[in-house]
Design a protein around this motif. Structure first.
Motif, PDB file in Angstrom:
ATOM      1  N   PRO A 166       4.398  -1.452  11.635  1.00 41.78           N
ATOM      2  CA  PRO A 166       5.808  -1.807  11.501  1.00 41.78           C
ATOM      3  C   PRO A 166       6.166  -2.077  10.043  1.00 41.78           C
ATOM      4  O   PRO A 166       5.302  -2.406   9.233  1.00 41.78           O
ATOM      5  N   GLY A 167       7.427  -1.928   9.757  1.00 42.16           N
ATOM      6  CA  GLY A 167       7.934  -2.338   8.448  1.00 42.16           C
ATOM      7  C   GLY A 167       7.652  -1.388   7.296  1.00 42.16           C
ATOM      8  O   GLY A 167       7.837  -1.750   6.142  1.00 42.16           O
ATOM      9  N   ALA A 168       7.195  -0.189   7.614  1.00 37.25           N
ATOM     10  CA  ALA A 168       6.915   0.756   6.528  1.00 37.25           C
ATOM     11  C   ALA A 168       8.238   1.251   5.938  1.00 37.25           C
ATOM     12  O   ALA A 168       9.213   1.432   6.646  1.00 37.25           O
ATOM     13  N   ILE A 169       8.233   1.454   4.644  1.00 40.60           N
ATOM     14  CA  ILE A 169       9.416   2.014   3.985  1.00 40.60           C
ATOM     15  C   ILE A 169       9.088   3.469   3.651  1.00 40.60           C
ATOM     16  O   ILE A 169       8.069   3.749   3.022  1.00 40.60           O
ATOM     17  N   VAL A 170       9.936   4.375   4.130  1.00 40.39           N
ATOM     18  CA  VAL A 170       9.622   5.796   4.018  1.00 40.39           C
ATOM     19  C   VAL A 170      10.654   6.502   3.141  1.00 40.39           C
ATOM     20  O   VAL A 170      11.857   6.298   3.300  1.00 40.39           O
ATOM     21  N   HIS A 171      10.180   7.288   2.209  1.00 37.31           N
ATOM     22  CA  HIS A 171      11.070   8.092   1.369  1.00 37.31           C
ATOM     23  C   HIS A 171      10.621   9.536   1.391  1.00 37.31           C
ATOM     24  O   HIS A 171       9.430   9.813   1.349  1.00 37.31           O
ATOM     25  N   ARG A 172      11.570  10.440   1.399  1.00 37.74           N
ATOM     26  CA  ARG A 172      11.267  11.857   1.257  1.00 37.74           C
ATOM     27  C   ARG A 172      11.007  12.153  -0.218  1.00 37.74           C
ATOM     28  O   ARG A 172      11.681  11.614  -1.092  1.00 37.74           O
ATOM     29  N   MET A 173      10.008  12.952  -0.483  1.00 37.33           N
ATOM     30  CA  MET A 173       9.736  13.296  -1.880  1.00 37.33           C
ATOM     31  C   MET A 173      10.438  14.586  -2.253  1.00 37.33           C
ATOM     32  O   MET A 173      10.508  15.512  -1.464  1.00 37.33           O
ATOM     33  N   ALA A 174      10.908  14.626  -3.474  1.00 35.05           N
ATOM     34  CA  ALA A 174      11.623  15.820  -3.932  1.00 35.05           C
ATOM     35  C   ALA A 174      10.762  16.598  -4.907  1.00 35.05           C
ATOM     36  O   ALA A 174       9.890  16.038  -5.563  1.00 35.05           O
ATOM     37  N   GLY A 175      10.998  17.881  -4.974  1.00 37.78           N
ATOM     38  CA  GLY A 175      10.246  18.742  -5.884  1.00 37.78           C
ATOM     39  C   GLY A 175      10.588  18.455  -7.328  1.00 37.78           C
ATOM     40  O   GLY A 175      11.599  17.847  -7.639  1.00 37.78           O
ATOM     41  N   ARG A 176       9.730  18.918  -8.212  1.00 40.95           N
ATOM     42  CA  ARG A 176       9.865  18.586  -9.611  1.00 40.95           C
ATOM     43  C   ARG A 176      11.035  19.309 -10.281  1.00 40.95           C
ATOM     44  O   ARG A 176      11.826  18.699 -10.983  1.00 40.95           O
ATOM     45  N   GLN A 177      11.110  20.611 -10.081  1.00 43.18           N
ATOM     46  CA  GLN A 177      12.092  21.369 -10.848  1.00 43.18           C
ATOM     47  C   GLN A 177      13.486  21.314 -10.237  1.00 43.18           C
ATOM     48  O   GLN A 177      14.446  20.977 -10.889  1.00 43.18           O
ATOM     49  N   ALA A 195       3.555   0.739   2.811  1.00 47.67           N
ATOM     50  CA  ALA A 195       3.120  -0.057   3.958  1.00 47.67           C
ATOM     51  C   ALA A 195       2.623  -1.406   3.456  1.00 47.67           C
ATOM     52  O   ALA A 195       2.549  -1.637   2.259  1.00 47.67           O
ATOM     53  N   GLN A 196       2.296  -2.290   4.368  1.00 47.01           N
ATOM     54  CA  GLN A 196       1.731  -3.575   3.983  1.00 47.01           C
ATOM     55  C   GLN A 196       0.301  -3.335   3.490  1.00 47.01           C
ATOM     56  O   GLN A 196      -0.382  -2.451   3.973  1.00 47.01           O
ATOM     57  N   ALA A 197      -0.098  -4.173   2.549  1.00 46.85           N
ATOM     58  CA  ALA A 197      -1.416  -3.986   1.950  1.00 46.85           C
ATOM     59  C   ALA A 197      -2.537  -4.022   2.994  1.00 46.85           C
ATOM     60  O   ALA A 197      -3.565  -3.378   2.836  1.00 46.85           O
ATOM     61  N   ASP A 198      -2.326  -4.781   4.099  1.00 47.82           N
ATOM     62  CA  ASP A 198      -3.392  -4.886   5.090  1.00 47.82           C
ATOM     63  C   ASP A 198      -3.317  -3.784   6.159  1.00 47.82           C
ATOM     64  O   ASP A 198      -4.040  -3.818   7.141  1.00 47.82           O
ATOM     65  N   GLN A 199      -2.466  -2.817   5.940  1.00 46.97           N
ATOM     66  CA  GLN A 199      -2.351  -1.726   6.914  1.00 46.97           C
ATOM     67  C   GLN A 199      -3.161  -0.500   6.473  1.00 46.97           C
ATOM     68  O   GLN A 199      -2.720   0.635   6.645  1.00 46.97           O
ATOM     69  N   GLU A 200      -4.315  -0.777   5.923  1.00 53.37           N
ATOM     70  CA  GLU A 200      -5.172   0.301   5.407  1.00 53.37           C
ATOM     71  C   GLU A 200      -5.433   1.401   6.440  1.00 53.37           C
ATOM     72  O   GLU A 200      -5.623   2.554   6.083  1.00 53.37           O
ATOM     73  N   LEU A 228       0.864  -1.165   0.000  1.00 53.72           N
ATOM     74  CA  LEU A 228       0.000   0.000   0.000  1.00 53.72           C
ATOM     75  C   LEU A 228       0.909   1.227   0.000  1.00 53.72           C
ATOM     76  O   LEU A 228       1.758   1.365   0.870  1.00 53.72           O
ATOM     77  N   ARG A 229       0.746   2.063  -0.974  1.00 58.06           N
ATOM     78  CA  ARG A 229       1.602   3.243  -1.059  1.00 58.06           C
ATOM     79  C   ARG A 229       0.785   4.470  -0.700  1.00 58.06           C
ATOM     80  O   ARG A 229      -0.218   4.759  -1.323  1.00 58.06           O
ATOM     81  N   VAL A 230       1.232   5.154   0.341  1.00 63.15           N
ATOM     82  CA  VAL A 230       0.516   6.360   0.771  1.00 63.15           C
ATOM     83  C   VAL A 230       1.486   7.531   0.856  1.00 63.15           C
ATOM     84  O   VAL A 230       2.693   7.345   0.955  1.00 63.15           O
ATOM     85  N   VAL A 231       0.899   8.706   0.817  1.00 61.79           N
ATOM     86  CA  VAL A 231       1.670   9.930   0.927  1.00 61.79           C
ATOM     87  C   VAL A 231       1.272  10.589   2.240  1.00 61.79           C
ATOM     88  O   VAL A 231       0.087  10.689   2.536  1.00 61.79           O
ATOM     89  N   ILE A 232       2.248  10.973   3.035  1.00 66.27           N
ATOM     90  CA  ILE A 232       1.930  11.715   4.256  1.00 66.27           C
ATOM     91  C   ILE A 232       2.307  13.171   4.014  1.00 66.27           C
ATOM     92  O   ILE A 232       3.444  13.494   3.683  1.00 66.27           O
ATOM     93  N   ARG A 233       1.325  14.041   4.155  1.00 70.12           N
ATOM     94  CA  ARG A 233       1.546  15.474   3.969  1.00 70.12           C
ATOM     95  C   ARG A 233       1.758  16.135   5.316  1.00 70.12           C
ATOM     96  O   ARG A 233       1.079  15.804   6.279  1.00 70.12           O
ATOM     97  N   GLY A 234       2.665  17.075   5.346  1.00 63.54           N
ATOM     98  CA  GLY A 234       2.872  17.840   6.566  1.00 63.54           C
ATOM     99  C   GLY A 234       4.088  17.397   7.361  1.00 63.54           C
ATOM    100  O   GLY A 234       4.159  17.634   8.565  1.00 63.54           O
ATOM    101  N   ILE A 235       5.024  16.741   6.706  1.00 63.98           N
ATOM    102  CA  ILE A 235       6.261  16.333   7.373  1.00 63.98           C
ATOM    103  C   ILE A 235       7.398  17.170   6.774  1.00 63.98           C
ATOM    104  O   ILE A 235       7.885  16.860   5.688  1.00 63.98           O
ATOM    105  N   PRO A 236       7.794  18.232   7.463  1.00 64.71           N
ATOM    106  CA  PRO A 236       8.832  19.096   6.895  1.00 64.71           C
ATOM    107  C   PRO A 236      10.178  18.401   6.824  1.00 64.71           C
ATOM    108  O   PRO A 236      10.389  17.359   7.441  1.00 64.71           O
ATOM    109  N   VAL A 267      10.129   9.124  10.820  1.00 66.33           N
ATOM    110  CA  VAL A 267       8.747   8.843  10.432  1.00 66.33           C
ATOM    111  C   VAL A 267       8.478   7.349  10.562  1.00 66.33           C
ATOM    112  O   VAL A 267       7.459   6.923  11.110  1.00 66.33           O
ATOM    113  N   GLN A 268       9.425   6.572  10.086  1.00 68.41           N
ATOM    114  CA  GLN A 268       9.293   5.123  10.141  1.00 68.41           C
ATOM    115  C   GLN A 268       9.102   4.636  11.578  1.00 68.41           C
ATOM    116  O   GLN A 268       8.215   3.839  11.874  1.00 68.41           O
ATOM    117  N   LEU A 269       9.918   5.174  12.471  1.00 68.72           N
ATOM    118  CA  LEU A 269       9.852   4.789  13.877  1.00 68.72           C
ATOM    119  C   LEU A 269       8.511   5.192  14.485  1.00 68.72           C
ATOM    120  O   LEU A 269       7.869   4.425  15.198  1.00 68.72           O
TER     121      LEU A 269
END
Ligand SMILES: [Zn+2]
Ligand SMILES: [Zn+2]
Ligand SMILES: [Zn+2]
Length: 247
Positions: A85-96, A108-113, A59-67, A75-77
């Protein structure tokens, strides 16, 4: 392709074998067959990567509001403490400008809706959204091929910048030397969306303008659709996956 013959001679059972972009995808019947298959391929010196069915169900989700002051591991912790548990977290970069945005991408895991109901993370008020449908193909950061991630890849490393057999971070290419694509040998980085080897099938919904690709164009040019949410767009979110430095 000799693989099906090889499977038969080695008595490896599989439910299906289908041709994909750059090889054959084989679905073994059992863990035993899976092990026999990877052993055989290793012995034969074949390049391969494995994937698991559960991996396809993340399950891929976006968390907004994490400076940007907050690291992905924090974030993972925090998510772990909230029962994910076990979520893989990446910081997103701007486009330009590859500027960091207050967004992180979480696998996240698919069952962690219920992660979608999270409203606080690292003591901040956040909003969790499902990531918008994948329009950008997965590209392996190791071998630069499409359709799998680097964690499962055993292929020889290829550089995203110069296409040579070394990993990208070891690249000695100077800024003035043009990029060379590992997949098509064209004058662009292997992550360039306009690469003729870029999988087309995933881009069904969004009409992609067929500019003639030039090496200087940015990935954004192939996604002319205005961003639905002001400030962020799908291209922003997947920047890390799809476009790596061009220099
Ligand atoms: Zn790979
Ligand atoms: Zn290189
Ligand atoms: Zn290319």
């Amino acid at each position: 392709m000799e693989v099906p013959k090889l499977l038969t001679t080695q008595h490896i059972r599989y439910t299906k074998a289908k041709l994909i972009n750059d090889g054959v995808a084989i679905y073994p019947c059992s863990p035993q067959d899976h092990r026999a298959l990877t052993r055989t391929l290793t012995d034969k010196g074949e390049e391969y990567h494995t994937f698991t069915l559960s991996e396809e169900r993340t399950l891929r989700v976006v968390i907004r509001g994490i400076p940007e002051g907050i690291t992905p591991s924090e974030v993972q912790l925090d998510l772990e403490q909230q029962g994910f548990p076990g979520a893989i977290v990446h910081r997103m970069a701007g486009r330009q400008n590859r500027q960091e945005m207050p967004l992180v991408l979480v696998q996240a895991q698919a069952d962690q809706e219920s992660i979608l109901q999270v409203t606080r993370c690292c003591s901040l008020v956040v909003r969790v959204e499902r990531q918008r449908k994948q329009q950008v193909a997965t590209q392996c950061h190791r071998c630069q091929r499409f359709g799998h991630g680097q964690s499962r890849c055993t292929a020889a490393p290829k550089c995203v910048k110069c296409g040579e057999n070394h990993s990208t971070h070891e690249c000695k290419k100077s800024r003035d030397t043009p990029a060379r694509c590992a997949n098509c040998a064209g004058p662009h980085p292997a992550s360039y969306l306009g690469c003729p080897k870029y999988p087309k099938s995933k881009q069904t919904k969004t009409p992609v303008k067929t500019h003639t690709p030039t090496p200087t164009q940015t990935a954004a040019n192939t996604q002319p659709t205005p961003a639905p949410t002001p400030g962020t767009s799908y291209a922003d979110m997947t920047k890390k996956d799809t476009t790596t430095n061009t220099s």
